[in-house]
Design a protein around this motif. Structure first.
Motif, PDB file in Angstrom:
ATOM      1  N   SER A  61       0.730  -1.533  -0.130  1.00  0.00           N
ATOM      2  CA  SER A  61      -0.330  -0.024   0.215  1.00  0.00           C
ATOM      3  C   SER A  61       1.220   0.833   0.522  1.00  0.00           C
ATOM      4  O   SER A  61       2.122   1.252   0.467  1.00  0.00           O
ATOM      5  CB  SER A  61      -0.836   0.111   1.110  1.00  0.00           C
TER       6      SER A  61
ATOM      7  N   ARG B 262      -2.952  -8.247   2.532  1.00  0.00           N
ATOM      8  CA  ARG B 262      -4.107  -6.910   2.148  1.00  0.00           C
ATOM      9  C   ARG B 262      -4.041  -6.395   2.730  1.00  0.00           C
ATOM     10  O   ARG B 262      -3.672  -4.446   3.395  1.00  0.00           O
ATOM     11  CB  ARG B 262      -4.885  -6.480   0.731  1.00  0.00           C
ATOM     12  N   ARG B 263      -5.337  -6.149   4.231  1.00  0.00           N
ATOM     13  CA  ARG B 263      -5.113  -5.736   5.267  1.00  0.00           C
ATOM     14  C   ARG B 263      -4.582  -4.889   6.382  1.00  0.00           C
ATOM     15  O   ARG B 263      -4.291  -3.276   6.357  1.00  0.00           O
ATOM     16  CB  ARG B 263      -6.424  -6.436   5.953  1.00  0.00           C
TER      17      ARG B 263
ATOM     18  N   ILE C 105      -3.217  -1.763   4.169  1.00  0.00           N
ATOM     19  CA  ILE C 105      -4.195  -0.508   3.631  1.00  0.00           C
ATOM     20  C   ILE C 105      -3.721  -0.381   4.875  1.00  0.00           C
ATOM     21  O   ILE C 105      -3.724   1.182   4.878  1.00  0.00           O
ATOM     22  CB  ILE C 105      -4.925  -1.571   3.406  1.00  0.00           C
TER      23      ILE C 105
ATOM     24  N   ASN D 278      -2.308   3.855   5.707  1.00  0.00           N
ATOM     25  CA  ASN D 278      -4.101   4.808   5.904  1.00  0.00           C
ATOM     26  C   ASN D 278      -2.860   5.383   7.496  1.00  0.00           C
ATOM     27  O   ASN D 278      -2.866   7.291   7.986  1.00  0.00           O
ATOM     28  CB  ASN D 278      -4.620   4.174   6.503  1.00  0.00           C
TER      29      ASN D 278
END
Lengths: 163, 76, 163, 76
Positions: C53, C126-127, C130, C134
């Motif tokens: 990300s 992915r989590r 990401i 953020n």
């Protein structure tokens, strides 16, 4: 410089047009990091953009029952997938105040350590780009008719399951 | 009533590639016939798309429909 | 090139050390898109990574009371900022299952259309990548002692305010 | 009691760069003296860091403390 101004105007017009054209998202084989760098560079002329959010999916050499994944082979129903992608794109542009959005997905063989998905969203302020990128990735995983076949080092395989 | 049958992913390995299929007026009839011919299908999850749109519940086929058997997606 | 290879090895070693070394995040002037492409390419050898990300902050040519922003000049208390960044980095590695994290922030002059922030997180699924990306961006904006001076085309200026 | 005073961003334009400051045993005393010398400061938001750590409430200074006046951050 003239070309750049033209591109900006075209993009702005697209943004305000209700019906965007259906775009092809599929690339044969892996998404290259040099291509990603170029795509980022192209947007560095846009002085209305304040934030870019990028997601990259990469093939992992997972070990499954003692066999190591060496590649994933992607297939799709291209017509159906591009229609679905168009629908997702329209919904995302409707929901978030984006300057632009670019999506690339691999078809065919992508080796472990190579990239198979590139989602790139841009906006004036950070929240729309970040939230849109996140939502696009989730929707692609759930809704796009694409199938990945995990190929092991011994050439056996299994069909991938998304979490 | 003739349809064109497509299958993807794991399902394609069981039912094979593109083929014509006769005497299936709707999705329920087709599924029964398919599972009789390919018993392994019963164990698998898949959805059915008629002319490129996924359908839920029993759905009649238009003439010359393209019917696709789609296992769970795993792109990305 | 030698320096670069050194950096990769250092990053790998850092990952396995419980106490990570404080790293310098500051670069003089804009973050270049070619540099970003190279950084992405370097991680394409890591077959334990499934998701990257990336957040990029770019200087906007905002119009403020009829004056157009032509650049932002960034200053910092470097010692304090690097300590704070180290604290944030440790907290993020503690909270999310990351493979790696790279952060670059500009100091000095960054022109409109150029990039001033590059946050790059990677993980198996992915989590974590990401969510960590953020959170790092939000914490940098709120907690890092960095000040941006918006310089207008007529050479007047005002101090930037983060939203 | 001597401290070294630093200021950043907009605040630096009002109070200037690095300077020594005498007779300020704590943050409250310093703020009063600063706002008397630089009345514009009263209008501005800023936080105070003592030896590189931001403090809240009245805080006594250690000997030779480095005290920084920090307007709201605007990095990124």
């Amino acid at each position: 410089m003239v070309a750049r101004v033209g591109t900006i105007d075209a993009a702005r017009n697209n943004f305000y047009m209700k019906e965007r054209k259906q775009k092809n998202i599929f690339v044969q084989g892996a998404v290259q990091s040099s291509f990603i760098g170029e795509q980022i560079g192209k947007h560095a002329t846009r002085t209305d953009i304040g934030a870019h959010s990028i997601f990259l999916g990469q093939v992992r050499a997972d070990t499954i029952e003692e066999k190591i994944v060496s590649a994933v082979e992607y297939t799709t129903d291209e017509e159906m997938a591009l229609e679905k992608m168009h629908e997702i794109r329209e919904a995302i542009f409707e929901k978030y105040e984006l300057t632009c959005m670019h999506i690339y997905h691999s078809l065919g063989l992508v080796k472990a350590g190579e990239m198979s998905l590139f989602v790139f969203t841009s906006s004036a302020h950070r929240r729309p780009a970040i939230d849109a990128c996140n939502e696009v990735v989730e929707r692609i995983k759930k809704e796009l008719p694409v199938w990945g076949k995990e190929i092991f080092e011994n050439e056996s395989y299994q069909w991938k399951v998304n979490k | 009533m003739k349809i064109e049958l497509l299958a993807f992913g794991k399902i394609a390995e069981i039912v094979g590639g593109k083929q014509d299929w006769q005497d299936a007026p709707d999705t329920n009839t087709l599924q029964k016939a398919l599972e009789k011919k390919y018993p392994d299908l019963k164990e698998l999850h898949y959805r059915i798309a008629v002319n490129k749109s996924i359908v839920d519940g029993n759905t009649p086929f238009p003439e010359n429909a393209v019917v696709a058997l789609m296992p769970p997606f795993s792109g990305g």
